[in-house]
Design an enzyme around this catalytic site. Structure first.
Site, PDB file in Angstrom:
ATOM      1  N   GLY A  41       0.825  -1.204   0.000  1.00  0.00           N
ATOM      2  CA  GLY A  41       0.000   0.000   0.000  1.00  0.00           C
ATOM      3  C   GLY A  41       0.858   1.251   0.000  1.00  0.00           C
ATOM      4  O   GLY A  41       2.066   1.195   0.271  1.00  0.00           O
ATOM      5  N   CYS A  84       5.333  -6.071   1.541  1.00  0.00           N
ATOM      6  CA  CYS A  84       5.705  -4.658   1.490  1.00  0.00           C
ATOM      7  C   CYS A  84       5.105  -3.902   2.683  1.00  0.00           C
ATOM      8  O   CYS A  84       5.562  -4.072   3.812  1.00  0.00           O
ATOM      9  CB  CYS A  84       5.281  -4.057   0.143  1.00  0.00           C
ATOM     10  SG  CYS A  84       6.084  -2.476  -0.229  1.00  0.00           S
ATOM     11  N   TYR A  85       4.063  -3.094   2.473  1.00  0.00           N
ATOM     12  CA  TYR A  85       3.413  -2.401   3.587  1.00  0.00           C
ATOM     13  C   TYR A  85       2.896  -3.405   4.609  1.00  0.00           C
ATOM     14  O   TYR A  85       2.876  -3.129   5.822  1.00  0.00           O
ATOM     15  CB  TYR A  85       2.275  -1.533   3.056  1.00  0.00           C
ATOM     16  CG  TYR A  85       1.552  -0.708   4.099  1.00  0.00           C
ATOM     17  CD1 TYR A  85       2.184   0.356   4.742  1.00  0.00           C
ATOM     18  CD2 TYR A  85       0.225  -0.981   4.439  1.00  0.00           C
ATOM     19  CE1 TYR A  85       1.520   1.115   5.697  1.00  0.00           C
ATOM     20  CE2 TYR A  85      -0.449  -0.228   5.382  1.00  0.00           C
ATOM     21  CZ  TYR A  85       0.205   0.816   6.017  1.00  0.00           C
ATOM     22  OH  TYR A  85      -0.462   1.571   6.965  1.00  0.00           O
ATOM     23  N   HIS A 129       7.742  -7.614  -3.751  1.00  0.00           N
ATOM     24  CA  HIS A 129       6.443  -8.068  -4.268  1.00  0.00           C
ATOM     25  C   HIS A 129       6.596  -9.405  -5.006  1.00  0.00           C
ATOM     26  O   HIS A 129       6.920  -9.434  -6.196  1.00  0.00           O
ATOM     27  CB  HIS A 129       5.853  -7.012  -5.208  1.00  0.00           C
ATOM     28  CG  HIS A 129       5.396  -5.777  -4.503  1.00  0.00           C
ATOM     29  ND1 HIS A 129       4.128  -5.655  -3.986  1.00  0.00           N
ATOM     30  CD2 HIS A 129       6.039  -4.627  -4.211  1.00  0.00           C
ATOM     31  CE1 HIS A 129       4.004  -4.464  -3.406  1.00  0.00           C
ATOM     32  NE2 HIS A 129       5.153  -3.835  -3.521  1.00  0.00           N
ATOM     33  N   GLU A 137       4.276 -11.280  -5.997  1.00  0.00           N
ATOM     34  CA  GLU A 137       3.172 -11.457  -6.948  1.00  0.00           C
ATOM     35  C   GLU A 137       3.470 -10.875  -8.319  1.00  0.00           C
ATOM     36  O   GLU A 137       2.771 -11.171  -9.300  1.00  0.00           O
ATOM     37  CB  GLU A 137       1.882 -10.834  -6.386  1.00  0.00           C
ATOM     38  CG  GLU A 137       1.837  -9.308  -6.358  1.00  0.00           C
ATOM     39  CD  GLU A 137       2.464  -8.681  -5.118  1.00  0.00           C
ATOM     40  OE1 GLU A 137       2.120  -7.530  -4.792  1.00  0.00           O
ATOM     41  OE2 GLU A 137       3.314  -9.339  -4.473  1.00  0.00           O
ATOM     42  N   ASP A 189     -17.532 -13.508 -22.329  1.00  0.00           N
ATOM     43  CA  ASP A 189     -18.071 -13.479 -20.975  1.00  0.00           C
ATOM     44  C   ASP A 189     -19.548 -13.839 -20.945  1.00  0.00           C
ATOM     45  O   ASP A 189     -19.978 -14.711 -20.180  1.00  0.00           O
ATOM     46  CB  ASP A 189     -17.877 -12.087 -20.353  1.00  0.00           C
ATOM     47  CG  ASP A 189     -16.459 -11.586 -20.486  1.00  0.00           C
ATOM     48  OD1 ASP A 189     -15.542 -12.428 -20.577  1.00  0.00           O
ATOM     49  OD2 ASP A 189     -16.266 -10.357 -20.520  1.00  0.00           O
ATOM     50  N   LYS A 241     -10.525 -12.743 -16.866  1.00  0.00           N
ATOM     51  CA  LYS A 241     -10.859 -13.200 -18.216  1.00  0.00           C
ATOM     52  C   LYS A 241     -10.291 -14.587 -18.538  1.00  0.00           C
ATOM     53  O   LYS A 241     -10.990 -15.429 -19.111  1.00  0.00           O
ATOM     54  CB  LYS A 241     -10.361 -12.175 -19.249  1.00  0.00           C
ATOM     55  CG  LYS A 241     -10.598 -12.558 -20.693  1.00  0.00           C
ATOM     56  CD  LYS A 241     -12.061 -12.421 -21.101  1.00  0.00           C
ATOM     57  CE  LYS A 241     -12.422 -10.973 -21.322  1.00  0.00           C
ATOM     58  NZ  LYS A 241     -13.786 -10.817 -21.895  1.00  0.00           N
TER      59      LYS A 241
END
Length: 514
Positions: free
Chosen positions: A55, A82-83, A169, A171, A228, A370
């Protein structure tokens, strides 16, 4: 079937959704919750583990997002990113400080790869850093288990429980062994079972739809012909059969010949119960003189609903409206209650819905990205010609015609767009691209055609690669494809004398121009 679940606490990071994606890619279900998550929410969700996102705040800011005591009392493994690491250290005896240097971008980190969370990793590897504050000191209850080449604490482990923190990070794809770190946390530390699969999603969704709709009600499905809505409609049909009634609205803003293609491929090809409604005149009347993109989206969203309402007046027991809303739609529309998201643009099926909606909404794909939708579609047996289609926005060409909309401008864009797509197919580029389209720009430029001066329209071409639509890179289009597309558009589309190619990634741009 009950799945192991990971609770992600959102502190406003631009990467929070990426954490969700990485976990789901490892076949574990993850869901995002606000920073002030309640004890009741945690008990109801019953997470196997909790992840604290990054964040933009400093832990010492007056308005900083804080670490809820409910999280620490949840008695689950915790990974702070991180944060999230800084919050854990700040709340459990350590000190965070801003030394005015920060770390941004790639950094080299040395790991204690005997530690469970860094098992099977290199002792030194590249990671993605994005922080200004850093760990200044830790209490005796923590062990430092990684350090960057700048001497900054890069990871911590709590001695009194399964709490871990990483300053980088994992991710983000730039962190070379990030997937290994997340996998270690999920399976070695949290003991998760990888059961979040498309087949399980289909089975659970069918059960949920049947329970929500009950045995006597009917559902109207808003079908656009895109991936979708096609997956949504097939899922609804699988759950409740002919009580699922698809309505395809031709609002006059579709690609060239698309209405015929949709009715052919979906009604005949998939045997769905589809009714086509011709509504071009009313949509164009409502859009007359409107150039603001947010107003366009809201007008189209409301008119879709009014069309559904008018069409179903004489139908019995229509209580529900099913839509193909996806998670990125919700995030960009600011419609998520999960975290501090801002409105990027109102999607017609989220921010464009009227307040006096007469239907109860069913959105079985609302939590999916998606690529997950395509996996579900494959599980349902949808053919590749449906699953492989490029995304097409619900408002259609309304958000690709910059400025006011009229029949002449629609026709110009339809012709240009078809030439571009046909050229991509001819050169075998279409399937390499996430999304490609033409844009009609409200600018006229001077040209020379047949020894005469022209002053005609400008068309932009856009093509991007992406996995989930949340981020995208512009596609490095071969020059011969661009040359062929440009020559054909200028020579074959009356009213166009110049073509340009968009080389903007997302961010900073969005995929669509409006």
């Amino acid at each position: 079937m009950q799945h192991d679940k990971i609770m992600i606490i959102d502190y406003g990071s631009q990467y929070t959704q990426l954490i969700t994606r990485r976990i789901r890619e490892l076949k574990v279900y993850a869901e995002i919750f606000p920073y002030d998550v309640s004890e009741a929410q945690i008990k109801s969700f019953s997470p196997k583990a909790i992840i604290l996102s990054g964040g933009p705040s400093s832990v010492y800011d007056d308005d900083a997002y804080t670490l809820s005591s409910n999280v620490l009392n949840a008695n689950t493994p915790i990974l702070g990113i991180c944060y999230g690491l800084q919050l854990l250290n700040h709340n459990l005896g350590g000190k965070i400080v801003s030394k005015g240097r920060g770390e941004y971008g790639l950094a080299k980190v040395s790991f204690d790869n005997n530690n469970e969370i860094f098992k099977s990793m290199s002792s030194c590897s590249d990671v993605w850093m994005s922080h200004g504050d850093e760990v200044d000191s830790i209490s005796d209850d923590w062990d430092k288990i990684a350090e960057s080449d700048n001497g900054v604490v890069a990871a911590l482990q709590y001695k009194k429980g399964p709490y871990y923190g990483v300053q980088f990070h994992p991710e983000v794809v730039h962190t070379k062994e990030g997937t290994t770190i997340i996998s270690n946390f999920l399976f070695n530390i949290s003991n998760c079972t990888p059961s979040w699969t498309s087949s399980n999603f289909v089975a659970n969704s069918i059960k949920s739809i049947r329970e929500s709709v009950g045995p006597h009600h009917n559902v109207v499905c808003g079908l656009s012909g895109g991936v979708d809505s096609s997956v949504m409609a097939t899922l609804m049909h699988r759950a409740i059969g002919d009580r699922s009634k698809c309505i395809f609205v031709d609002h006059g803003l579709l690609r060239k010949d698309e209405a015929d293609e949709v009715m052919g491929s979906l009604k005949d090809g998939l045997n769905l119960n589809i009714m086509k409604i011709q509504a071009e005149d009313i949509f164009l009347k409502k859009l007359d003189g409107v150039s603001d993109p947010e107003k366009k989206r809201k007008i189209i969203g409301e008119q879709f609903i009014r069309t559904f309402e008018n069409t179903t007046k004489d139908m019995k027991n229509i209580s529900f409206l099913a839509q193909g809303t996806l998670y990125p739609d919700v995030i960009e529309s600011g419609g998520s209650e999960l975290g501090p998201a801002v409105t990027i643009k109102s999607h017609h099926n989220v921010g464009g819905l009227p307040d006096d909606l007469e239907f109860e909404l069913i959105e079985p794909l609302r939590d999916l990205f998606k690529d997950e939708v395509r996996e579900v579609g494959a599980e349902l047996g949808l053919p590749e010609f449906v699953l492989g289609r490029h995304p097409f926005p619900g408002p259609g060409l309304a958000v690709r015609i910059i400025g006011e909309i009229n029949k002449e401008r629609i026709q110009i864009l339809q012709e240009a767009d078809q030439i571009f797509i046909d050229t991509l197919r001819e050169y075998n580029e279409y399937d390499k691209i996430w999304q490609a389209f033409a844009v009609l720009i409200p600018v006229k430029t001077v040209g020379v055609m047949g020894d005469s001066r022209t002053y005609e329209n400008l068309v932009g071409l856009r093509a991007v690669t992406s996995k989930d639509g949340m981020t995208a890179d512009w596609y490095k289009m071969p020059s011969d494809v661009l040359e062929t597309s440009s020559n054909r558009i200028i020579n074959e589309v009356k009213g166009v004398n110049r073509v340009v190619y968009d080389i903007t990634s997302k961010p900073p741009g969005t995929i669509e121009w409006e």
